[in-house]
Scaffold this motif. Structure first.
Motif, short mmCIF file in Angstrom:
data_model
loop_
_atom_site.label_atom_id
_atom_site.label_comp_id
_atom_site.label_asym_id
_atom_site.label_seq_id
_atom_site.Cartn_x
_atom_site.Cartn_y
_atom_site.Cartn_z
N UNK A 126 0.86 -1.19 0.00
CA UNK A 126 0.00 0.00 0.00
C UNK A 126 0.89 1.23 0.00
N UNK A 127 1.40 1.59 -1.18
CA UNK A 127 2.43 2.64 -1.25
C UNK A 127 1.90 4.05 -0.99
N UNK A 128 2.77 4.85 -0.44
CA UNK A 128 2.58 6.29 -0.35
C UNK A 128 3.51 6.87 -1.42
N UNK A 129 3.01 6.92 -2.66
CA UNK A 129 3.83 7.33 -3.79
C UNK A 129 4.31 8.76 -3.63
N UNK A 130 5.55 9.01 -4.06
CA UNK A 130 6.13 10.36 -4.12
C UNK A 130 6.58 10.61 -5.55
N UNK A 131 6.50 11.86 -5.99
CA UNK A 131 6.97 12.23 -7.32
C UNK A 131 8.40 12.74 -7.22
N UNK A 132 9.25 12.28 -8.14
CA UNK A 132 10.64 12.75 -8.23
C UNK A 132 10.94 12.94 -9.71
N UNK A 133 11.64 14.01 -10.04
CA UNK A 133 12.03 14.26 -11.43
C UNK A 133 13.50 14.63 -11.50
N UNK A 174 7.68 7.88 -9.96
CA UNK A 174 6.91 7.78 -8.73
C UNK A 174 7.53 6.63 -7.94
N UNK A 175 7.75 6.86 -6.66
CA UNK A 175 8.46 5.88 -5.84
C UNK A 175 7.92 5.91 -4.41
N UNK A 176 8.19 4.82 -3.69
CA UNK A 176 7.79 4.77 -2.28
C UNK A 176 8.77 3.92 -1.49
N UNK A 177 8.86 4.23 -0.20
CA UNK A 177 9.64 3.43 0.74
C UNK A 177 8.73 2.33 1.28
N UNK A 178 9.30 1.15 1.48
CA UNK A 178 8.51 0.03 2.00
C UNK A 178 8.21 0.17 3.49
N UNK A 191 2.14 13.09 -10.25
CA UNK A 191 1.38 11.89 -9.95
C UNK A 191 0.02 12.34 -9.45
N UNK A 192 -0.98 11.52 -9.75
CA UNK A 192 -2.33 11.85 -9.30
C UNK A 192 -3.09 10.56 -9.02
N UNK A 193 -4.04 10.65 -8.10
CA UNK A 193 -4.93 9.53 -7.83
C UNK A 193 -6.10 9.65 -8.80
N UNK A 194 -6.36 8.60 -9.55
CA UNK A 194 -7.36 8.62 -10.61
C UNK A 194 -8.17 7.32 -10.60
N UNK A 227 10.49 2.08 -7.25
CA UNK A 227 10.11 3.21 -8.09
C UNK A 227 9.70 2.76 -9.49
N UNK A 228 8.78 3.53 -10.08
CA UNK A 228 8.37 3.36 -11.48
C UNK A 228 8.86 4.60 -12.22
N UNK A 229 9.65 4.40 -13.29
CA UNK A 229 10.28 5.52 -13.98
C UNK A 229 9.97 5.57 -15.46
N UNK A 230 9.81 6.78 -15.95
CA UNK A 230 9.88 7.07 -17.38
C UNK A 230 11.29 7.63 -17.54
N UNK A 231 12.10 7.00 -18.41
CA UNK A 231 13.53 7.25 -18.33
C UNK A 231 14.24 7.16 -19.68
N UNK A 232 15.24 8.02 -19.84
CA UNK A 232 16.28 7.83 -20.84
C UNK A 232 16.06 8.34 -22.24
#
Length: 182
Positions: free
Chosen positions: A30-37, A77-81, A49-52, A161-166
């Motif tokens: 049950x992640x508490x997602x954070x946005x990082x760029x 978007x990433x979260x700590x366990x 990131x948004x809840x949809x 984390x889930x990334x759009x990358x590169x």
């Protein structure tokens, strides 16, 4: 409630995870997602990131534009366990399973352990976020070290984390569930 069951319930709540009903071979996170760029290092990629609700499913969506300008190139978007920056012992699990919907593009999932000291170090693997809801299994054995010689130790998992990358592209990926599986 027997003492053993009460302890299991307390541990499940503290770990921000719960078993999938009737399926002990999966553990919902049950992640508490954070946005990082990449702006943290001078890049200019933009997103949020948004809840949809998409196709009847509640999800967290990562959307934005990945730019390579100024040596950038990611949104995440990433979260700590664990809430207290502690590790999570995932050694009894085979990998990560996600329910994902996207725009047909490739994304990465990255894992971090407490053994990694630099923010660019991780263990990663790629997946395609199909244009329909899809469940994807990512075995720990598929994750490769990125900018580290330290082998992945699932006993020391700390962050996902889930990334759009590169490369330059429009990112649009939604995750309705993320879990560990056996």
């Amino acid at each position: 409630m027997p003492r053993k069951n009460a302890l299991a319930l307390i541990l499940a709540c503290c770990l921000s995870a719960s078993p999938v009903a009737g399926k002990e071979h999966r553990l919902n996170l049950h992640p508490q997602w954070e946005f990082v760029a990449d702006t943290v290092m001078g890049g200019v990629s933009a997103g949020e990131i948004s809840d949809v609700t998409l196709d009847g499913r509640e999800a967290t969506r990562l959307a934005g534009e990945v730019s390579l300008d100024n040596n950038g190139g990611f949104i995440q978007m990433a979260f700590d366990l664990q809430n207290d920056d502690q590790t999570f012992d995932a050694s009894g699990w085979a990998g990560i399973e996600i329910d994902v919907l996207g725009n047909g593009e490739e994304y990465e999932i990255r894992l971090r352990t407490d053994q990694l000291s630099r923010p660019w170090q991780s263990y990663r693997t790629a997946f395609i976020a199909a244009k329909v809801w899809t469940t994807i299994r990512l075995p720990f054995s598929d994750f490769t070290p990125n900018k580290t010689d330290v082998p992945f130790d699932p006993k020391r998992l700390r962050r996902i984390g889930i990334l759009a990358y590169g490369r330059e592209y429009q990112a649009d990926v939604a995750v309705s569930a993320i879990r560990l599986y056996r």
